[in-house]
Scaffold this motif. Structure first.
Motif, PDB file in Angstrom:
ATOM      1  N   LEU A 117      -0.080 -52.857 -11.325  1.00 33.45           N
ATOM      2  CA  LEU A 117      -1.155 -53.678 -10.785  1.00 33.45           C
ATOM      3  C   LEU A 117      -0.887 -55.160 -11.004  1.00 33.45           C
ATOM      4  N   THR A 118      -0.389 -55.521 -12.157  1.00 33.17           N
ATOM      5  CA  THR A 118      -0.046 -56.925 -12.429  1.00 33.17           C
ATOM      6  C   THR A 118       1.061 -57.403 -11.494  1.00 33.17           C
ATOM      7  N   PHE A 119       2.081 -56.563 -11.312  1.00 32.65           N
ATOM      8  CA  PHE A 119       3.167 -56.925 -10.395  1.00 32.65           C
ATOM      9  C   PHE A 119       2.634 -57.137  -8.979  1.00 32.65           C
ATOM     10  N   TRP A 120       1.779 -56.219  -8.514  1.00 32.15           N
ATOM     11  CA  TRP A 120       1.252 -56.347  -7.157  1.00 32.15           C
ATOM     12  C   TRP A 120       0.392 -57.604  -7.007  1.00 32.15           C
ATOM     13  N   ILE A 121      -0.435 -57.912  -7.984  1.00 29.65           N
ATOM     14  CA  ILE A 121      -1.294 -59.094  -7.896  1.00 29.65           C
ATOM     15  C   ILE A 121      -0.450 -60.361  -7.835  1.00 29.65           C
ATOM     16  N   VAL A 122       0.547 -60.442  -8.696  1.00 28.52           N
ATOM     17  CA  VAL A 122       1.409 -61.637  -8.697  1.00 28.52           C
ATOM     18  C   VAL A 122       2.178 -61.733  -7.383  1.00 28.52           C
ATOM     19  N   TYR A 123       2.743 -60.634  -6.925  1.00 30.05           N
ATOM     20  CA  TYR A 123       3.505 -60.647  -5.677  1.00 30.05           C
ATOM     21  C   TYR A 123       2.612 -61.002  -4.487  1.00 30.05           C
ATOM     22  N   PHE A 124       1.444 -60.414  -4.412  1.00 30.70           N
ATOM     23  CA  PHE A 124       0.542 -60.679  -3.298  1.00 30.70           C
ATOM     24  C   PHE A 124       0.104 -62.136  -3.285  1.00 30.70           C
ATOM     25  N   GLN A 125      -0.247 -62.681  -4.433  1.00 37.22           N
ATOM     26  CA  GLN A 125      -0.725 -64.055  -4.480  1.00 37.22           C
ATOM     27  C   GLN A 125       0.375 -65.075  -4.195  1.00 37.22           C
ATOM     28  N   THR A 126       1.593 -64.770  -4.567  1.00 38.89           N
ATOM     29  CA  THR A 126       2.670 -65.741  -4.333  1.00 38.89           C
ATOM     30  C   THR A 126       3.301 -65.605  -2.948  1.00 38.89           C
ATOM     31  N   GLN A 127       3.189 -64.456  -2.319  1.00 33.53           N
ATOM     32  CA  GLN A 127       3.867 -64.229  -1.036  1.00 33.53           C
ATOM     33  C   GLN A 127       2.922 -64.083   0.144  1.00 33.53           C
ATOM     34  N   ARG A 128       1.662 -64.316  -0.021  1.00 36.58           N
ATOM     35  CA  ARG A 128       0.738 -64.062   1.074  1.00 36.58           C
ATOM     36  C   ARG A 128       0.904 -65.043   2.228  1.00 36.58           C
ATOM     37  N   TYR A 129       1.307 -66.265   1.959  1.00 39.29           N
ATOM     38  CA  TYR A 129       1.519 -67.227   3.058  1.00 39.29           C
ATOM     39  C   TYR A 129       2.811 -66.920   3.802  1.00 39.29           C
ATOM     40  N   HIS A 131       4.235 -63.960   4.268  1.00 41.08           N
ATOM     41  CA  HIS A 131       4.083 -62.763   5.094  1.00 41.08           C
ATOM     42  C   HIS A 131       2.811 -62.781   5.929  1.00 41.08           C
ATOM     43  N   ASP A 132       2.020 -63.867   5.854  1.00 43.15           N
ATOM     44  CA  ASP A 132       0.765 -63.989   6.585  1.00 43.15           C
ATOM     45  C   ASP A 132      -0.181 -62.827   6.248  1.00 43.15           C
ATOM     46  N   TRP A 133      -0.400 -62.619   4.939  1.00 41.77           N
ATOM     47  CA  TRP A 133      -1.242 -61.526   4.465  1.00 41.77           C
ATOM     48  C   TRP A 133      -2.685 -61.938   4.273  1.00 41.77           C
ATOM     49  N   ASP A 134      -3.085 -63.084   4.727  1.00 39.06           N
ATOM     50  CA  ASP A 134      -4.462 -63.499   4.528  1.00 39.06           C
ATOM     51  C   ASP A 134      -5.458 -62.586   5.238  1.00 39.06           C
ATOM     52  N   TYR A 135      -5.031 -61.899   6.273  1.00 38.30           N
ATOM     53  CA  TYR A 135      -5.944 -61.005   6.968  1.00 38.30           C
ATOM     54  C   TYR A 135      -6.250 -59.751   6.139  1.00 38.30           C
ATOM     55  N   LEU A 136      -5.515 -59.506   5.058  1.00 41.56           N
ATOM     56  CA  LEU A 136      -5.782 -58.358   4.186  1.00 41.56           C
ATOM     57  C   LEU A 136      -6.925 -58.613   3.206  1.00 41.56           C
ATOM     58  N   PHE A 138     -10.704 -60.155   1.870  1.00 37.48           N
ATOM     59  CA  PHE A 138     -12.084 -60.334   2.317  1.00 37.48           C
ATOM     60  C   PHE A 138     -12.524 -61.776   2.186  1.00 37.48           C
ATOM     61  N   ASN A 139     -11.922 -62.470   1.264  1.00 37.40           N
ATOM     62  CA  ASN A 139     -12.238 -63.891   1.118  1.00 37.40           C
ATOM     63  C   ASN A 139     -11.081 -64.702   1.680  1.00 37.40           C
ATOM     64  N   PHE A 140     -11.387 -65.718   2.385  1.00 37.36           N
ATOM     65  CA  PHE A 140     -10.364 -66.538   3.038  1.00 37.36           C
ATOM     66  C   PHE A 140     -10.267 -67.873   2.311  1.00 37.36           C
ATOM     67  N   PRO A 141      -9.232 -68.048   1.516  1.00 36.24           N
ATOM     68  CA  PRO A 141      -9.101 -69.306   0.769  1.00 36.24           C
ATOM     69  C   PRO A 141      -8.803 -70.463   1.711  1.00 36.24           C
ATOM     70  N   THR A 142      -9.336 -71.605   1.384  1.00 33.59           N
ATOM     71  CA  THR A 142      -9.059 -72.778   2.184  1.00 33.59           C
ATOM     72  C   THR A 142      -7.968 -73.598   1.520  1.00 33.59           C
ATOM     73  N   GLY A 143      -7.361 -74.415   2.271  1.00 32.86           N
ATOM     74  CA  GLY A 143      -6.298 -75.273   1.725  1.00 32.86           C
ATOM     75  C   GLY A 143      -4.973 -74.961   2.380  1.00 32.86           C
ATOM     76  N   SER A 144      -3.961 -75.665   1.949  1.00 27.07           N
ATOM     77  CA  SER A 144      -2.631 -75.474   2.527  1.00 27.07           C
ATOM     78  C   SER A 144      -1.741 -74.762   1.520  1.00 27.07           C
ATOM     79  N   PRO A 145      -0.650 -74.156   1.978  1.00 29.67           N
ATOM     80  CA  PRO A 145       0.238 -73.398   1.093  1.00 29.67           C
ATOM     81  C   PRO A 145       0.997 -74.217   0.109  1.00 29.67           C
TER      82      PRO A 145
END
Length: 145
Positions: A117-129, A131-136, A138-145
């Protein structure tokens, strides 16, 4: 402080032939040692570990171990924390080897879940821009990458 924590008595209005009624008022913020009920015996709450038979403990340990497989690793953590003492620190009893087995597997299972779970959270948060994973989310963070 001692004068504030002593019991205060008050007499209600009395008529000629009645015995006066005495009410005792106590400060609820006083320590328990200064309260009037010092003579009452204070017992600790009943401990489920001492009141249960070994086969009941084994049954609960097994149920918590199985519940962890239904994507509920918190059951493995609770199982490990609750039954560690019976498994490794108590005197030997018949069911202890089975409890040790469940406790060890619960601890390892929780560690695997926590690392994954820790690995997935770190990977998702660092690679979401990337892979364009923001659509996954529920909350849409504002700001730039």
């Amino acid at each position: 402080m001692d004068t504030e924590c002593t019991a205060v008595t008050s007499h209600s209005s009395r008529s000629r032939r009645q015995v006066p009624e005495v009410r005792i008022h106590q400060n609820p913020h006083c320590p328990l040692e200064n309260r009037i009920d010092q003579n009452q015996e204070r017992r600790p709450p009943p401990n489920w570990r001492t009141n249960m038979k070994a086969d009941e403990k084994l049954n609960i340990c097994r149920k918590y171990y199985i519940a962890g497989f239904f994507l509920l690793p918190i059951f493995w953590l609770v199982n490990f924390l609750w039954h560690y003492r019976e498994a490794y620190q108590e005197e030997q009893f018949e069911e202890q080897t089975q409890i040790k087995n469940y406790v060890f597997k619960s601890g390892v299972g929780f560690l695997i879940w926590a690392v994954a779970l820790t690995f997935w959270i770190v990977y998702f948060q660092t690679q979401r821009y990337y892979h364009d994973w923001d659509y996954l989310t529920f909350n849409f963070p504002t700001g730039s990458p």
